[in-house]
Scaffold this active site. Sequence first.
Site, mmCIF file in Angstrom:
data_model
loop_
_atom_site.group_PDB
_atom_site.id
_atom_site.type_symbol
_atom_site.label_atom_id
_atom_site.label_comp_id
_atom_site.label_asym_id
_atom_site.label_seq_id
_atom_site.Cartn_x
_atom_site.Cartn_y
_atom_site.Cartn_z
ATOM 1 N N GLY A 8 0.723 -1.405 0.246
ATOM 2 C CA GLY A 8 0.040 0.068 0.112
ATOM 3 C C GLY A 8 0.704 1.392 -0.015
ATOM 4 N N GLU A 62 4.633 3.925 6.004
ATOM 5 C CA GLU A 62 3.533 3.231 6.013
ATOM 6 C C GLU A 62 2.400 3.849 5.361
ATOM 7 O OE1 GLU A 62 1.814 0.770 6.173
ATOM 8 O OE2 GLU A 62 1.632 -0.133 8.046
ATOM 9 N N ASP A 66 -3.783 1.122 11.357
ATOM 10 C CA ASP A 66 -5.134 1.107 11.739
ATOM 11 C C ASP A 66 -5.001 0.659 13.088
ATOM 12 O OD1 ASP A 66 -7.994 0.171 11.613
ATOM 13 O OD2 ASP A 66 -7.581 -1.657 10.343
ATOM 14 N N VAL A 116 -10.617 2.510 3.413
ATOM 15 C CA VAL A 116 -10.525 3.327 2.311
ATOM 16 C C VAL A 116 -9.695 2.665 1.253
ATOM 17 C CG1 VAL A 116 -11.034 5.489 3.727
ATOM 18 C CG2 VAL A 116 -8.412 4.631 3.507
HETATM 19 P P1 5GP Z 1 -2.785 -2.519 11.103
HETATM 20 O O1 5GP Z 1 -1.648 -3.489 11.356
HETATM 21 O O2 5GP Z 1 -2.340 -1.100 11.713
HETATM 22 O O3 5GP Z 1 -4.222 -2.702 11.733
HETATM 23 O O4 5GP Z 1 -3.239 -2.146 9.802
HETATM 24 C C1 5GP Z 1 -2.266 -1.712 8.752
HETATM 25 C C2 5GP Z 1 -2.439 -2.212 7.456
HETATM 26 O O5 5GP Z 1 -3.912 -2.793 7.180
HETATM 27 C C3 5GP Z 1 -2.018 -1.318 6.361
HETATM 28 O O6 5GP Z 1 -0.627 -1.257 5.951
HETATM 29 C C4 5GP Z 1 -2.954 -1.597 5.020
HETATM 30 O O7 5GP Z 1 -2.388 -2.739 4.591
HETATM 31 C C5 5GP Z 1 -4.190 -2.323 5.816
HETATM 32 N N1 5GP Z 1 -5.363 -1.418 5.997
HETATM 33 C C6 5GP Z 1 -5.656 -1.003 7.103
HETATM 34 N N2 5GP Z 1 -6.895 -0.143 7.061
HETATM 35 C C7 5GP Z 1 -6.864 -0.206 5.726
HETATM 36 C C8 5GP Z 1 -7.891 0.609 4.788
HETATM 37 O O8 5GP Z 1 -9.033 1.330 5.169
HETATM 38 N N3 5GP Z 1 -7.727 0.236 3.677
HETATM 39 C C9 5GP Z 1 -6.966 -0.539 2.925
HETATM 40 N N4 5GP Z 1 -6.947 -0.680 1.723
HETATM 41 N N5 5GP Z 1 -6.027 -1.195 3.539
HETATM 42 C C10 5GP Z 1 -6.096 -0.946 5.020
#
Ligand code: 5GP
Length: 139
Positions: A8, A62, A66, A116
């Site tokens: 991403g 990054e 999330d 998103v």
């Molecule tokens: P975390 O480990 O912080 O929960 O998630 C991070 C990763 O989840 C991001 O690098 C991304 O790949 C994915 N991610 C989290 N939220 C979103 C979102 O709203 N849209 C997309 N496309 N990917 C997300």
Amino acid sequence: MFISILSGAFVFASDLIRAFRGDCEIGFVKLSSYSGTRSTGSIQTVMGLEKDLSGRHVIVVEDIVDTGRTLHYFIAQLQQQSPASICTVTFLRKPQAARFSVQVDHVGFDIDDQFVVGYGLDYEGLGRNLPGVYQLPEQ
Ligand code: 5GP
């Protein structure tokens, strides 16, 4: 040394390094925790970094923080390589979704806890090429 977390962050990282005035290198790691619109709860390193980071100033790029799990996991991995410093940058962050305590030094935009796509972010592989950021309709 910039390290972009694939997939991403590749669009954001390419804009970021072109705005950076100074000598830098860029490397990529691929971590995966998402399937569709949901975090699976476990992280896999799909592609690692071949560079030795000891003594290097590292900027982690990054796309979106999330829960914070991905960055938390990756920073712990980086620390084992004894870099001189670690700075973290994210294009987007969802403060309401935060579950892991993680240092984020620079945040582009804080957004609501909604899925998103666009500007590098995908939904099941599609949407990365959209120039803007869009919220998916409720499912
Ligand atoms: P975390 O480990 O912080 O929960 O998630 C991070 C990763 O989840 C991001 O690098 C991304 O790949 C994915 N991610 C989290 N939220 C979103 C979102 O709203 N849209 C997309 N496309 N990917 C997300």
